[in-house]
Design a protein around this motif. Structure first.
Motif, PDB file in Angstrom:
ATOM      1  N   VAL A  85       0.833  -1.210   0.000  1.00  0.00           N
ATOM      2  CA  VAL A  85       0.000   0.000   0.000  1.00  0.00           C
ATOM      3  C   VAL A  85       0.863   1.252   0.000  1.00  0.00           C
ATOM      4  O   VAL A  85       0.574   2.241  -0.676  1.00  0.00           O
ATOM      5  CB  VAL A  85      -0.962   0.011   1.207  1.00  0.00           C
ATOM      6  CG1 VAL A  85      -1.725   1.312   1.267  1.00  0.00           C
ATOM      7  CG2 VAL A  85      -1.910  -1.166   1.130  1.00  0.00           C
ATOM      8  N   LYS A  86       1.962   1.228   0.778  1.00  0.00           N
ATOM      9  CA  LYS A  86       2.837   2.392   0.829  1.00  0.00           C
ATOM     10  C   LYS A  86       3.446   2.687  -0.524  1.00  0.00           C
ATOM     11  O   LYS A  86       3.665   3.853  -0.876  1.00  0.00           O
ATOM     12  CB  LYS A  86       3.952   2.167   1.860  1.00  0.00           C
ATOM     13  CG  LYS A  86       3.463   2.151   3.294  1.00  0.00           C
ATOM     14  CD  LYS A  86       4.617   1.965   4.249  1.00  0.00           C
ATOM     15  CE  LYS A  86       4.135   1.969   5.700  1.00  0.00           C
ATOM     16  NZ  LYS A  86       5.249   1.759   6.638  1.00  0.00           N
ATOM     17  N   ALA A 119       0.597   4.559  -2.764  1.00  0.00           N
ATOM     18  CA  ALA A 119      -0.252   5.375  -1.898  1.00  0.00           C
ATOM     19  C   ALA A 119      -1.204   6.264  -2.686  1.00  0.00           C
ATOM     20  O   ALA A 119      -2.358   6.448  -2.296  1.00  0.00           O
ATOM     21  CB  ALA A 119       0.626   6.229  -0.982  1.00  0.00           C
ATOM     22  N   VAL A 120      -0.742   6.835  -3.810  1.00  0.00           N
ATOM     23  CA  VAL A 120      -1.589   7.750  -4.589  1.00  0.00           C
ATOM     24  C   VAL A 120      -2.770   6.992  -5.179  1.00  0.00           C
ATOM     25  O   VAL A 120      -3.930   7.413  -5.059  1.00  0.00           O
ATOM     26  CB  VAL A 120      -0.759   8.432  -5.696  1.00  0.00           C
ATOM     27  CG1 VAL A 120      -1.665   9.289  -6.580  1.00  0.00           C
ATOM     28  CG2 VAL A 120       0.339   9.290  -5.095  1.00  0.00           C
ATOM     29  N   ALA A 152      -3.924   4.113  -4.237  1.00  0.00           N
ATOM     30  CA  ALA A 152      -4.750   3.620  -3.136  1.00  0.00           C
ATOM     31  C   ALA A 152      -5.682   4.719  -2.623  1.00  0.00           C
ATOM     32  O   ALA A 152      -6.841   4.468  -2.298  1.00  0.00           O
ATOM     33  CB  ALA A 152      -3.859   3.109  -2.004  1.00  0.00           C
ATOM     34  N   THR A 153      -5.176   5.950  -2.554  1.00  0.00           N
ATOM     35  CA  THR A 153      -6.008   7.083  -2.122  1.00  0.00           C
ATOM     36  C   THR A 153      -7.140   7.338  -3.102  1.00  0.00           C
ATOM     37  O   THR A 153      -8.285   7.591  -2.709  1.00  0.00           O
ATOM     38  CB  THR A 153      -5.141   8.347  -1.982  1.00  0.00           C
ATOM     39  OG1 THR A 153      -4.083   8.102  -1.051  1.00  0.00           O
ATOM     40  CG2 THR A 153      -5.979   9.516  -1.494  1.00  0.00           C
ATOM     41  N   VAL A 154      -6.833   7.272  -4.404  1.00  0.00           N
ATOM     42  CA  VAL A 154      -7.866   7.477  -5.430  1.00  0.00           C
ATOM     43  C   VAL A 154      -8.934   6.391  -5.332  1.00  0.00           C
ATOM     44  O   VAL A 154     -10.134   6.679  -5.403  1.00  0.00           O
ATOM     45  CB  VAL A 154      -7.224   7.492  -6.830  1.00  0.00           C
ATOM     46  CG1 VAL A 154      -8.303   7.521  -7.912  1.00  0.00           C
ATOM     47  CG2 VAL A 154      -6.309   8.695  -6.986  1.00  0.00           C
ATOM     48  N   PHE A 178      -9.683   4.623  -2.691  1.00  0.00           N
ATOM     49  CA  PHE A 178     -10.437   4.858  -1.449  1.00  0.00           C
ATOM     50  C   PHE A 178     -11.487   5.943  -1.664  1.00  0.00           C
ATOM     51  O   PHE A 178     -12.632   5.816  -1.209  1.00  0.00           O
ATOM     52  CB  PHE A 178      -9.478   5.252  -0.329  1.00  0.00           C
ATOM     53  CG  PHE A 178     -10.156   5.603   0.964  1.00  0.00           C
ATOM     54  CD1 PHE A 178     -10.684   4.613   1.785  1.00  0.00           C
ATOM     55  CD2 PHE A 178     -10.295   6.931   1.354  1.00  0.00           C
ATOM     56  CE1 PHE A 178     -11.328   4.940   2.969  1.00  0.00           C
ATOM     57  CE2 PHE A 178     -10.933   7.268   2.528  1.00  0.00           C
ATOM     58  CZ  PHE A 178     -11.453   6.266   3.346  1.00  0.00           C
ATOM     59  N   ALA A 179     -11.084   7.022  -2.357  1.00  0.00           N
ATOM     60  CA  ALA A 179     -12.035   8.101  -2.641  1.00  0.00           C
ATOM     61  C   ALA A 179     -13.186   7.590  -3.512  1.00  0.00           C
ATOM     62  O   ALA A 179     -14.346   7.967  -3.310  1.00  0.00           O
ATOM     63  CB  ALA A 179     -11.323   9.261  -3.340  1.00  0.00           C
TER      64      ALA A 179
END
Length: 435
Positions: A2-3, A6-7, A9-11, A13-14
């Motif tokens: 995940v690290k 991260a970008v 994964a953030t998208v 999640f959003a």
């Protein structure tokens, strides 16, 4: 994992949060609209109750009752099987009673005559197979009416709007992720470049922010490559030009008749050759361009090679090592590191002897002598030493430390009784190991 992403994964999640929020909102809209539809349809029950009440008190005849039902597009279910099936399987949407009317086991029959006021008229709205029914009950009679003018609630428009919004969202987020995919490629290329692969290219077609960053990296990489090539060419030319006069000087020194002067000049030229060799090795290690040819070697063979390279007597090196111990190393570089420690240990030992042993995976080099006056970090810097001698240039431990780092080791020091102990301590494998 995940690290490292991260970008993206953030998208994602959003996207999940957005889809969940919109889905919940549309579900609430569905429930609200459905409830309003049911309330709107159920408002018809007051008229049906009035007609039915008038019929029960014999103020209108059965034909007139049927005519009123037909006027409002209501059809009475008269078949017993159909009646019971609808009552049993249908879904009661709303009732003006306080309990489920089916719990009282109403059947398709006439009830005994009881005063009308003892049981009020109860109207329930039932949905069965997409059709709407009004089930009207009283103490005297029960009737099931199909309302042919009203259809069950349909959420087609709401579902169409939901599907449209979901499609737009998914397409939008897919495009965002697609535009971000060059970041993963760029990260891998930067990692390869950091590992010493100078052939990697960063150029990306386009004019967005990622392409601009990649193209700037590509320009910077070209400048770094040019500087490294210029530096390498410069050092190699210097070393080549220095070796030529040294070779000539050694030839001339053999013609000197005075043995003392001859030995002095030969020592000077040997020192210069040794210095050039150490400079070449430092340049190779510090530039990051070397490719380690790692293979498994027995530690005793590595030590034998180091003793030969150091040109010392085997009696000076006490080796207490299991012959089965093997290391995966670049033979040439690792032998050089061991040779430098053997040189130092014998040079600064009063009895000109040293010992090599292994403890728990650590390789120990021990010799008698004075303890170090300063921390080890001082001695692994280039051109530092406590006792200047004609045979030392202050590069030995610096080279050892650099070679060990390339092999996933660190150099440590401790004082044991009256002996100095230099240790090769294994750590995690270096990321810069190459085939």
């Amino acid at each position: 994992m995940v690290k490292n992403n991260a970008v993206i994964a953030t998208v994602l999640f959003a996207l999940i949060v957005t889809v969940t929020s919109i889905s919940y909102t549309f579900y609430q809209l569905y429930q609200t609209n459905r409830a309003k539809h049911i309330d709107s349809v159920f408002s018809k029950h007051s008229l049906i109750s009035q007609i039915y009440h008038t019929y029960l008190i014999k103020q209108i005849s059965p034909p007139m009752f049927e005519a009123n039902l037909a006027l409002y597009d209501l059809n009475e279910i008269t078949k017993k099987e159909e009646y019971e099936k609808i009552i049993r399987d249908g879904k009661i949407l709303k009732t003006d009673g306080t309990t489920d009317p089916r719990s009282e086991a109403s059947t398709f029959s006439e009830f005994p005559l009881i005063p009308l006021d003892s049981h009020p008229i109860i109207t329930s709205m039932i949905e069965h197979r997409g059709k709407m029914y009004f089930w009207v009950e009283s103490s005297r009679h029960t009737v099931l009416l199909e309302d042919r003018s009203i259809q069950a609630y349909s959420a087609v428009n709401l579902l169409s709007a939901y599907g449209t919004i979901m499609t737009i969202l998914i397409i939008s987020f897919t495009l965002i992720i697609y535009r971000l995919t060059p970041l993963r490629r760029l990260r891998r290329q930067i990692a390869r470049f950091g590992e010493g692969d100078m052939g990697v290219r960063f150029h990306i077609k386009g004019s967005d922010e990622i392409a601009l960053i990649a193209n700037e990296l590509d320009t910077t990489q070209n400048k770094i490559r040019s500087l490294i090539e210029s530096r390498t060419l410069f050092l190699r030319n210097i070393m080549h030009e220095l070796k030529t006069p040294i070779a000539k000087g050694r030839i001339v020194s053999t013609m000197i008749s005075d043995e003392k002067q001859k030995a002095r000049f030969e020592g000077i030229f040997e020192r210069l050759e040794s210095l050039i060799g150490e400079f070449a090795l430092i340049e190779e290690i510090s530039s990051g361009n070397q490719y380690l040819e790692k293979k498994e070697y027995r530690l005793v063979d590595i030590i034998d090679g180091a003793v030969d390279l150091a040109m010392v007597d085997y009696e000076s090196v006490i080796c207490d090592i299991d012959t089965s111990i093997k290391l995966e190393v670049d033979y040439r570089l690792f032998v050089t590191a061991v040779k430098n420690l053997i040189d130092n240990a014998i040079k600064y030992s009063p009895d000109k002897k040293m010992e090599i042993t292994v403890e728990g995976g650590e390789i120990l080099f021990l010799n008698s002598g004075e303890p170090l006056k300063k921390p080890l970090s001082y001695y692994i810097e280039p051109f530092t030493k406590d006792h200047p001698t004609k045979d030392s240039f202050g590069l030995g431990l610096y080279i050892v430390d650099a070679i060990l780092k390339e092999h996933g080791y660190v150099l440590a020091y401790e004082r044991r009784d009256d002996r100095n102990c230099f240790i090769f301590v294994p750590v995690k494998p270096s990321k810069r190991n190459h085939k």
